[in-house]
Enzyme design. Structure first.
Site, PDB file in Angstrom:
ATOM      1  N   ASP A  75       0.626  -1.451  -0.068  1.00 54.08           N
ATOM      2  CA  ASP A  75      -0.221  -0.079  -0.194  1.00 54.08           C
ATOM      3  C   ASP A  75       0.638   0.913   0.008  1.00 54.08           C
ATOM      4  OD1 ASP A  75       0.584  -0.543   2.710  1.00 54.08           O
ATOM      5  OD2 ASP A  75      -0.967  -1.328   3.848  1.00 54.08           O
ATOM      6  N   GLU A 134      -5.771   2.817   3.563  1.00 52.79           N
ATOM      7  CA  GLU A 134      -6.108   3.557   4.661  1.00 52.79           C
ATOM      8  C   GLU A 134      -7.695   4.082   5.155  1.00 52.79           C
ATOM      9  OE1 GLU A 134      -5.028   4.076   6.716  1.00 52.79           O
ATOM     10  OE2 GLU A 134      -2.840   3.078   6.898  1.00 52.79           O
TER      11      GLU A 134
END
EC number: 3.5.1.47
Length: 383
Positions: A75, A134
């Site tokens: 990520d 997120e």
């Protein structure tokens, strides 16, 4: 560029740390990653961009004798946190910080990719540099865009998350669920406002909200198997405008966590029942909305996880720690619901926790993590 040195890796990590970007806005991060990958040996690799997900990157590595395609995901987004580490390479983007260690994640992924660009793997590989972990569930978005089709679909997927509680460079994992799934829940209670002195002419939603919250506390304590576990947290309650007016509306916002999708669905069903009961008892309208998106439980594949743990336990270069499940969420769970795989921890040994403004992972974890991961993937390709 030849093999990245420890100094190269630390320089990459510090640059990424200085310029964090929020979900779906990782433009400079994307450009830096692309430039770095383009500096690697291009003999075995193919770079792919996704116009409908413009901050994402995929890299295909051609294997020498492929039996499968192995996926590796990192990520790339940061958090809306104002950094307080005082580091010379602190965030230069006000109010944004890599407070979850995704700068470490990206650097390790680049190190693994760099290794296989110099040492052709036996199997094909797909590296996925994913935006929006997120928030906005970038993994789910990518999957639904059809990114993982044809040769770009891994047969198995791997990814890591840094862990401040483990020694720097240690690999942590477990059979079963590593991270809980998460579901947002919003509850609107609608009654009738009125004068504080005449409650009989109103329908007080502060009282109804208090009853709802109180009853919800019995779901985990009395409707969930204690050895399975679940969490319901209401972190926000808005109601009323002034002390002498009865509130005709209230809004409650919270989150549900469960180690299996079945548990999350069970808690959702019980919440609906409580909401219906409060609506009936108080003559109120109760609207309840759930949003899980891509944040499913990170349920590791048994066979692949067993192989990873067996390797890590016997590998002299790997410090392995068997870990407990965590109630934190991770959208890699969505990809693991579609493609078998395993997520594991990388220890970064810090006193501050994830999402903290003072998080300062040990950089010594980076080369150790790269070595353990490349050794495991080569072991996997030969077994």
């Amino acid at each position: 560029m030849s093999q990245l040195t420890k100094e190269d890796l630390i320089g990459i990590r510090r640059h990424l740390h200085e310029y964090p970007e929020l979900a779906m806005h990782e433009r400079a991060t994307h450009d830096y990653l692309l430039k770095t990958i383009q500096s690697f040996n291009q003999q075995y690799i193919e770079i792919r961009e996704i116009p409908k997900l413009p901050t994402a990157l995929l890299v295909y590595v051609n294997g020498s004798n492929p039996k499968r395609t192995i996926g590796y995901r990192t990520d790339i987004d940061a958090l809306p946190v104002s950094e307080k580490t005082g580091l010379p390479f602190s965030s230069k983007n006000p109010g944004v910080m890599h407070a979850c260690g995704h700068d470490i994640h990206m650097t390790v992924a680049l190190g693994v990719l760099n290794w296989f660009s110099e040492h052709q793997p036996a199997d094909n590989m797909v590296f996925f540099f994913q935006p929006a972990e997120e928030s906005e569930n970038g993994g789910k978005v990518a999957y639904e865009l059809g990114v993982f089709e044809g040769k770009w679909r891994p047969d198995e997927f791997y990814g890591l998350h840094d862990n401040p509680d483990l020694p720097a460079g240690a690999i942590g994992c477990r059979m079963g669920t590593l991270f809980a799934g998460t579901t947002e829940v919003n509850v609107d209670l609608i009654g009738k406002s009125g004068h504080a002195a005449y409650p009989q002419n109103a329908n007080d939603m502060v009282v109804a909200a208090a009853e709802f919250i109180g009853q919800v506390q019995t779901i985990v304590s009395r409707s969930v198997n204690p050895i399975e576990g679940g969490v319901i947290t209401f972190g926000k309650l808005d109601a009323g405008t002034i002390r002498n007016v009865i509130a005709g509306q209230a809004r409650i916002e919270g989150t549900i966590r469960g180690l299996t999708q079945k548990m999350i669905e069970h808690i959702v069903d019980r919440l609906k029942m409580v909401a219906n009961g409060v609506a009936t008892s108080y003559g109120a309208e109760v609207k309840i909305h759930f949003n899980q998106g891509g944040y499913l439980p990170v349920e590791n594949n048994d066979e692949l996880t067993r192989r990873l743990i067996e390797f890590a336990k016997q590998d002299p270069e790997t410090d392995f720690v068997e870990t407990q499940p965590a109630m934190t969420g991770e959208d890699f769970g969505y990809l693991l619901s579609k493609i078998p795989g395993t997520m594991f921890w990388l220890g970064v040994d810090d006193d501050s926790q994830l999402h903290s403004a003072t998080l300062n992972p040990k950089e010594s974890s980076i080369p150790k993590g790269i070595k353990s991961i490349t050794r495991f993937l080569e072991y996997r390709m030969n077994n």
